[in-house]
Scaffold this motif. Structure first.
Motif, PDB file in Angstrom:
ATOM      1  N   SER A   1      85.101 -25.195   5.800  1.00 30.03           N
ATOM      2  CA  SER A   1      86.284 -25.374   4.964  1.00 30.03           C
ATOM      3  C   SER A   1      87.271 -24.235   5.204  1.00 30.03           C
ATOM      4  O   SER A   1      86.897 -23.105   5.454  1.00 30.03           O
ATOM      5  CB  SER A   1      85.853 -25.388   3.493  1.00 30.03           C
ATOM      6  N   SER A   2      88.543 -24.543   5.122  1.00 33.09           N
ATOM      7  CA  SER A   2      89.566 -23.501   5.287  1.00 33.09           C
ATOM      8  C   SER A   2      89.753 -22.696   4.002  1.00 33.09           C
ATOM      9  O   SER A   2      90.395 -21.655   4.016  1.00 33.09           O
ATOM     10  CB  SER A   2      90.888 -24.122   5.725  1.00 33.09           C
ATOM     11  N   ASP A   3      89.175 -23.179   2.889  1.00 31.92           N
ATOM     12  CA  ASP A   3      89.252 -22.439   1.630  1.00 31.92           C
ATOM     13  C   ASP A   3      88.086 -21.452   1.575  1.00 31.92           C
ATOM     14  O   ASP A   3      86.933 -21.825   1.426  1.00 31.92           O
ATOM     15  CB  ASP A   3      89.177 -23.397   0.439  1.00 31.92           C
ATOM     16  N   LEU A   4      88.390 -20.176   1.720  1.00 29.58           N
ATOM     17  CA  LEU A   4      87.357 -19.148   1.746  1.00 29.58           C
ATOM     18  C   LEU A   4      87.084 -18.531   0.382  1.00 29.58           C
ATOM     19  O   LEU A   4      86.232 -17.648   0.270  1.00 29.58           O
ATOM     20  CB  LEU A   4      87.757 -18.045   2.732  1.00 29.58           C
ATOM     21  N   SER A   5      87.773 -18.987  -0.652  1.00 24.54           N
ATOM     22  CA  SER A   5      87.648 -18.351  -1.967  1.00 24.54           C
ATOM     23  C   SER A   5      86.241 -18.442  -2.545  1.00 24.54           C
ATOM     24  O   SER A   5      85.824 -17.573  -3.302  1.00 24.54           O
ATOM     25  CB  SER A   5      88.665 -18.943  -2.946  1.00 24.54           C
ATOM     26  N   GLY A   6      85.480 -19.456  -2.187  1.00 26.66           N
ATOM     27  CA  GLY A   6      84.135 -19.602  -2.725  1.00 26.66           C
ATOM     28  C   GLY A   6      83.050 -19.043  -1.814  1.00 26.66           C
ATOM     29  O   GLY A   6      81.879 -19.063  -2.161  1.00 26.66           O
ATOM     30  N   LEU A   7      83.433 -18.533  -0.649  1.00 24.14           N
ATOM     31  CA  LEU A   7      82.461 -17.998   0.290  1.00 24.14           C
ATOM     32  C   LEU A   7      82.130 -16.554  -0.075  1.00 24.14           C
ATOM     33  O   LEU A   7      82.971 -15.669  -0.021  1.00 24.14           O
ATOM     34  CB  LEU A   7      83.029 -18.066   1.714  1.00 24.14           C
ATOM     35  N   LYS A   8      80.889 -16.355  -0.471  1.00 26.89           N
ATOM     36  CA  LYS A   8      80.470 -15.021  -0.910  1.00 26.89           C
ATOM     37  C   LYS A   8      79.899 -14.229   0.263  1.00 26.89           C
ATOM     38  O   LYS A   8      79.445 -14.790   1.241  1.00 26.89           O
ATOM     39  CB  LYS A   8      79.426 -15.147  -2.012  1.00 26.89           C
ATOM     40  N   THR A   9      79.924 -12.911   0.125  1.00 26.35           N
ATOM     41  CA  THR A   9      79.307 -12.059   1.130  1.00 26.35           C
ATOM     42  C   THR A   9      77.786 -12.144   0.977  1.00 26.35           C
ATOM     43  O   THR A   9      77.279 -12.507  -0.090  1.00 26.35           O
ATOM     44  CB  THR A   9      79.767 -10.594   0.976  1.00 26.35           C
ATOM     45  N   PRO A  10      77.030 -11.796   2.031  1.00 25.33           N
ATOM     46  CA  PRO A  10      75.569 -11.860   1.930  1.00 25.33           C
ATOM     47  C   PRO A  10      75.042 -10.988   0.786  1.00 25.33           C
ATOM     48  O   PRO A  10      75.618  -9.952   0.462  1.00 25.33           O
ATOM     49  CB  PRO A  10      75.102 -11.311   3.284  1.00 25.33           C
ATOM     50  N   GLU A  11      73.935 -11.436   0.204  1.00 26.90           N
ATOM     51  CA  GLU A  11      73.343 -10.736  -0.937  1.00 26.90           C
ATOM     52  C   GLU A  11      72.920  -9.312  -0.569  1.00 26.90           C
ATOM     53  O   GLU A  11      73.105  -8.378  -1.340  1.00 26.90           O
ATOM     54  CB  GLU A  11      72.144 -11.525  -1.447  1.00 26.90           C
ATOM     55  N   SER A  12      72.348  -9.146   0.619  1.00 25.49           N
ATOM     56  CA  SER A  12      71.915  -7.815   1.033  1.00 25.49           C
ATOM     57  C   SER A  12      72.103  -7.658   2.535  1.00 25.49           C
ATOM     58  O   SER A  12      72.227  -8.639   3.268  1.00 25.49           O
ATOM     59  CB  SER A  12      70.449  -7.583   0.657  1.00 25.49           C
ATOM     60  N   CYS A  13      72.117  -6.405   2.961  1.00 20.56           N
ATOM     61  CA  CYS A  13      72.256  -6.126   4.389  1.00 20.56           C
ATOM     62  C   CYS A  13      71.692  -4.752   4.703  1.00 20.56           C
ATOM     63  O   CYS A  13      71.484  -3.922   3.822  1.00 20.56           O
ATOM     64  CB  CYS A  13      73.713  -6.215   4.837  1.00 20.56           C
ATOM     65  N   THR A  14      71.456  -4.556   5.973  1.00 15.89           N
ATOM     66  CA  THR A  14      71.097  -3.250   6.516  1.00 15.89           C
ATOM     67  C   THR A  14      72.163  -2.906   7.541  1.00 15.89           C
ATOM     68  O   THR A  14      72.457  -3.714   8.426  1.00 15.89           O
ATOM     69  CB  THR A  14      69.712  -3.284   7.189  1.00 15.89           C
ATOM     70  N   ALA A  15      72.767  -1.745   7.396  1.00 12.54           N
ATOM     71  CA  ALA A  15      73.814  -1.322   8.327  1.00 12.54           C
ATOM     72  C   ALA A  15      73.416  -0.004   8.977  1.00 12.54           C
ATOM     73  O   ALA A  15      72.943   0.909   8.309  1.00 12.54           O
ATOM     74  CB  ALA A  15      75.143  -1.166   7.599  1.00 12.54           C
ATOM     75  N   ASP A  16      73.603   0.056  10.266  1.00 13.67           N
ATOM     76  CA  ASP A  16      73.416   1.290  11.003  1.00 13.67           C
ATOM     77  C   ASP A  16      74.816   1.729  11.413  1.00 13.67           C
ATOM     78  O   ASP A  16      75.536   0.958  12.055  1.00 13.67           O
ATOM     79  CB  ASP A  16      72.528   1.053  12.226  1.00 13.67           C
ATOM     80  N   PHE A  17      75.215   2.912  10.978  1.00 15.34           N
ATOM     81  CA  PHE A  17      76.578   3.324  11.276  1.00 15.34           C
ATOM     82  C   PHE A  17      76.645   4.764  11.751  1.00 15.34           C
ATOM     83  O   PHE A  17      75.793   5.585  11.452  1.00 15.34           O
ATOM     84  CB  PHE A  17      77.505   3.101  10.076  1.00 15.34           C
ATOM     85  N   CYS A  18      77.683   5.015  12.517  1.00 16.51           N
ATOM     86  CA  CYS A  18      77.945   6.343  13.039  1.00 16.51           C
ATOM     87  C   CYS A  18      79.446   6.578  12.934  1.00 16.51           C
ATOM     88  O   CYS A  18      80.239   5.838  13.518  1.00 16.51           O
ATOM     89  CB  CYS A  18      77.496   6.426  14.500  1.00 16.51           C
ATOM     90  N   LEU A  19      79.830   7.561  12.132  1.00 18.71           N
ATOM     91  CA  LEU A  19      81.238   7.940  12.012  1.00 18.71           C
ATOM     92  C   LEU A  19      81.521   9.018  13.043  1.00 18.71           C
ATOM     93  O   LEU A  19      80.760   9.985  13.157  1.00 18.71           O
ATOM     94  CB  LEU A  19      81.545   8.482  10.612  1.00 18.71           C
TER      95      LEU A  19
END
Length: 116
Positions: A3-21
């Motif tokens: 659907s082109s309507d993204l208003s009801g699309l939620k982000t994932p409940e949980s995640c693991t992120a590996d990051f380097c600033l």
């Protein structure tokens, strides 16, 4: 088709992120001071995290993880770093709850079998 309507699309409940600033334009090649500042912020966040030699792994809700990475950027900017480049890898799954420690322990169990 999605659907082109993204208003009801939620982000994932949980995640693991590996990051380097990667602070650019610092007075010296060492960024240990900036890394320590990021680690202090992560400790205050209450999220589960682990520093390693090439960055940090953090887990929690998608929104909390993205927020804390953004706060790390904002804090370093407030401390005088004018440019920051980030590498971020994010994993999500919906079939089961699995933290980054669980993933490491699963591989370690397999390797332990090699010793028998």
């Amino acid at each position: 088709m999605a659907s082109s309507d993204l208003s009801g699309l939620k982000t994932p409940e949980s995640c693991t992120a590996d990051f380097c600033l990667i602070p650019l334009g610092t007075p010296t090649a060492s960024v240990s001071k900036e890394v320590a500042e990021v680690q202090r912020l992560l400790k205050k966040s209450g999220l589960n995290y682990s520093m390693h030699s090439a960055g940090t792994t953090v887990e929690g809700s998608w929104d909390d993880v993205m927020r804390v990475i953004g706060q790390c950027h904002a804090m370093l900017h407030q401390n005088g770093v004018v440019r920051i480049q980030s590498d971020i890898r994010i994993g999500t799954r919906t079939d089961k709850k699995q933290g980054f420690k669980d993933k490491v322990e699963a591989v370690e169990r397999l390797l332990k079998e090699d010793e028998k």
